[in-house]
Motif scaffolding. Structure first.
Motif, PDB file in Angstrom:
ATOM      1  N   PHE A   1      49.371  34.650  39.440  1.00  0.00           N
ATOM      2  CA  PHE A   1      48.742  35.961  38.563  1.00  0.00           C
ATOM      3  C   PHE A   1      47.566  35.197  37.411  1.00  0.00           C
ATOM      4  O   PHE A   1      46.655  35.595  37.397  1.00  0.00           O
ATOM      5  CB  PHE A   1      49.415  36.760  37.811  1.00  0.00           C
ATOM      6  CG  PHE A   1      50.138  37.805  38.482  1.00  0.00           C
ATOM      7  CD1 PHE A   1      49.279  38.836  39.034  1.00  0.00           C
ATOM      8  CD2 PHE A   1      51.499  37.822  39.119  1.00  0.00           C
ATOM      9  CE1 PHE A   1      49.886  40.140  39.716  1.00  0.00           C
ATOM     10  CE2 PHE A   1      52.064  38.984  39.913  1.00  0.00           C
ATOM     11  CZ  PHE A   1      51.322  40.010  40.336  1.00  0.00           C
ATOM     12  N   ARG A   2      48.272  33.960  36.701  1.00  0.00           N
ATOM     13  CA  ARG A   2      47.278  33.308  35.919  1.00  0.00           C
ATOM     14  C   ARG A   2      46.263  32.709  36.564  1.00  0.00           C
ATOM     15  O   ARG A   2      44.894  32.473  36.066  1.00  0.00           O
ATOM     16  CB  ARG A   2      48.149  32.299  35.029  1.00  0.00           C
ATOM     17  CG  ARG A   2      49.334  32.904  34.332  1.00  0.00           C
ATOM     18  CD  ARG A   2      49.942  31.762  33.201  1.00  0.00           C
ATOM     19  NE  ARG A   2      50.331  30.647  33.696  1.00  0.00           N
ATOM     20  CZ  ARG A   2      51.794  30.784  34.302  1.00  0.00           C
ATOM     21  NH1 ARG A   2      52.471  31.615  34.104  1.00  0.00           N
ATOM     22  NH2 ARG A   2      52.143  29.588  35.030  1.00  0.00           N
TER      23      ARG A   2
ATOM     24  N   ILE B   1      45.902  36.340  42.960  1.00  0.00           N
ATOM     25  CA  ILE B   1      46.406  37.808  43.379  1.00  0.00           C
ATOM     26  C   ILE B   1      45.452  38.795  42.956  1.00  0.00           C
ATOM     27  O   ILE B   1      45.314  38.741  41.550  1.00  0.00           O
ATOM     28  CB  ILE B   1      47.882  38.173  42.960  1.00  0.00           C
ATOM     29  CG1 ILE B   1      48.803  37.315  43.577  1.00  0.00           C
ATOM     30  CG2 ILE B   1      48.234  39.669  43.291  1.00  0.00           C
ATOM     31  CD1 ILE B   1      50.223  37.183  42.878  1.00  0.00           C
ATOM     32  N   LYS B   2      44.697  39.337  43.903  1.00  0.00           N
ATOM     33  CA  LYS B   2      43.507  39.998  43.551  1.00  0.00           C
ATOM     34  C   LYS B   2      43.906  41.337  44.215  1.00  0.00           C
ATOM     35  O   LYS B   2      44.465  41.822  45.238  1.00  0.00           O
ATOM     36  CB  LYS B   2      42.311  39.554  44.067  1.00  0.00           C
ATOM     37  CG  LYS B   2      41.975  38.285  43.578  1.00  0.00           C
ATOM     38  CD  LYS B   2      40.541  37.737  44.092  1.00  0.00           C
ATOM     39  CE  LYS B   2      40.354  36.353  43.366  1.00  0.00           C
ATOM     40  NZ  LYS B   2      39.181  35.807  43.998  1.00  0.00           N
TER      41      LYS B   2
ATOM     42  N   ALA C   1      44.138  40.731  39.063  1.00  0.00           N
ATOM     43  CA  ALA C   1      44.781  41.844  38.503  1.00  0.00           C
ATOM     44  C   ALA C   1      45.884  41.234  37.917  1.00  0.00           C
ATOM     45  O   ALA C   1      46.691  40.100  38.030  1.00  0.00           O
ATOM     46  CB  ALA C   1      45.187  42.627  39.802  1.00  0.00           C
ATOM     47  N   ASP C   2      46.537  42.115  36.997  1.00  0.00           N
ATOM     48  CA  ASP C   2      47.644  41.693  36.148  1.00  0.00           C
ATOM     49  C   ASP C   2      48.956  42.153  36.894  1.00  0.00           C
ATOM     50  O   ASP C   2      49.301  43.021  37.777  1.00  0.00           O
ATOM     51  CB  ASP C   2      47.649  42.352  34.512  1.00  0.00           C
ATOM     52  CG  ASP C   2      46.327  41.902  34.003  1.00  0.00           C
ATOM     53  OD1 ASP C   2      46.182  40.771  33.854  1.00  0.00           O
ATOM     54  OD2 ASP C   2      45.994  42.580  33.128  1.00  0.00           O
TER      55      ASP C   2
ATOM     56  N   ARG D   1      49.620  49.015  38.208  1.00  0.00           N
ATOM     57  CA  ARG D   1      50.177  49.982  38.976  1.00  0.00           C
ATOM     58  C   ARG D   1      49.152  50.180  40.206  1.00  0.00           C
ATOM     59  O   ARG D   1      48.141  50.646  40.272  1.00  0.00           O
ATOM     60  CB  ARG D   1      50.398  51.175  38.455  1.00  0.00           C
ATOM     61  CG  ARG D   1      51.523  51.170  37.225  1.00  0.00           C
ATOM     62  CD  ARG D   1      52.803  51.131  37.710  1.00  0.00           C
ATOM     63  NE  ARG D   1      53.734  50.869  36.397  1.00  0.00           N
ATOM     64  CZ  ARG D   1      55.231  50.799  36.661  1.00  0.00           C
ATOM     65  NH1 ARG D   1      55.466  51.038  37.947  1.00  0.00           N
ATOM     66  NH2 ARG D   1      55.902  50.585  35.689  1.00  0.00           N
ATOM     67  N   ILE D   2      49.801  50.020  41.321  1.00  0.00           N
ATOM     68  CA  ILE D   2      48.898  50.190  42.649  1.00  0.00           C
ATOM     69  C   ILE D   2      48.769  51.443  42.867  1.00  0.00           C
ATOM     70  O   ILE D   2      49.370  52.503  42.649  1.00  0.00           O
ATOM     71  CB  ILE D   2      49.828  49.461  43.921  1.00  0.00           C
ATOM     72  CG1 ILE D   2      50.452  48.148  43.430  1.00  0.00           C
ATOM     73  CG2 ILE D   2      49.237  49.942  45.107  1.00  0.00           C
ATOM     74  CD1 ILE D   2      51.073  47.620  44.672  1.00  0.00           C
TER      75      ILE D   2
END
Length: 321
Positions: free
Chosen positions: A35-36, A40-41, A47-48, A52-53
């Motif tokens: 994530f950092r 992950i996108k 995205a963090d 929430r998807i």
């Protein structure tokens, strides 16, 4: 890189949980490092972990293939599952009847179980296709001991599972049982304290609070007496392991057929192979309007003519105490 398109059952799922579900043996340290490092996108953007998807989101995971290659194929239900007995059903959930001796979930015995039977039922209806789901499988929202019969709530989608779990957690559904006891317990709302011993899967009940004990509250209404046996209606205010069985034994009127807390002599005389305990009714309170399951507010779901009533009437043949 792996790409996924979120479906309706991913709606509202935390992104970090989704990644954990679709990978195998991915360390948490590497998960959050991904994530950092913007590996992950969602829809082409960073995205963090707490995102929430939404259904339709395109999720891109730039994570080494080794964390995907060992992912197991979706588990197929065992071939020989009993037919599901549906008491209530809508587009989000079903309330099922679980017979005594049927497991709620699979265990090391490999015996038939309710969740696999429900999965097979939905698969046959075309409402669940395992290969098209990334994170969700049909699930039970509550459980009953193997020897207890009665009503079990099952979710067809993630949103229903999430909201029903919240309904149960916030005590917005009242559960009522019928049971047959040896002896007549006192009528009323009874409070005691219970501790679960995981080593032997038994509980201890005492009258006052103590370290390691949790409060239990059980409502007891004796309805009919035949000789030494009483048909009782039980309302669960709290829901602890073996609460009804252990609390009634503590009150001097154990559940008939209960091999852990019951009266062995009368269990044998009655010829019961499991405890005479049945979850017969669910009554929903006022569910918040924002809940998917708001429409259940005030609804009562009842098991009509449960087998336990026949069992109780048959006990008249045993004669007086």
């Amino acid at each position: 890189m792996k790409r996924f398109t979120a479906g309706t059952n991913e709606e509202g799922v935390r992104l970090s949980r989704f990644v954990q579900n679709v990978t195998v043996n991915l360390p948490n340290s590497l998960l959050y490092k991904s994530f950092r490092n913007k590996r992950i996108k969602v829809n082409g953007k960073k995205a963090d972990a707490d995102y929430r998807i939404h259904a339709g989101d395109v999720l891109e995971l730039y994570i080494n293939d080794e964390f995907f290659s060992a992912a197991p194929a979706p588990k197929a239900p065992a071939r020989r599952q009993p037919p599901v007995q549906v008491v209530y059903e809508d587009e989000n959930l079903a309330v099922l009847y679980k017979p005594a001796h049927l497991l709620c979930h699979s265990d090391r015995t490999g015996d038939a179980n309710l969740v696999d039977a429900f999965t097979a039922y939905l698969t046959q209806k075309g409402e669940y296709i395992a290969g098209q789901e990334h994170t969700f499988a049909p699930a039970l929202c509550n459980r009953l001991d193997r020897g207890t019969e009665g009503l079990v709530v099952a979710a067809k989608n993630y949103a229903a599972l999430r909201d029903m779990n919240e309904i149960i957690r916030t005590d917005l559904v009242r559960k009522e049982y019928l049971t047959i006891t040896f002896g007549k317990p006192p009528k009323g709302r009874h409070t005691a304290w219970l501790r679960h011993n995981e080593s032997n899967n038994k509980v201890q009940v005492r009258a006052d609070a103590a370290e390691g004990f949790k409060e239990i509250i059980t409502e007891v209404t004796p309805e009919k007496v035949i000789g030494p046996f009483t048909l009782c209606r039980i309302g669960l205010v709290t829901g602890r392991t073996h609460q009804i069985r252990a609390h009634l034994a503590f009150l001097g009127a154990p559940v008939l057929g209960d091999i852990k807390y019951g009266n062995r002599k009368w269990n044998e005389k009655a010829g019961l192979k499991t405890q005479a305990l049945c979850a017969v009714q669910l009554t929903f309170g006022q569910i918040p309007e924002e809940s998917l399951l708001h429409y259940l507010s005030g609804k009562q779901i009842r098991l009509e003519q449960p087998q336990i009533l026949t069992t109780f009437n048959d006990l008249a043949k045993l004669g007086p105490r």
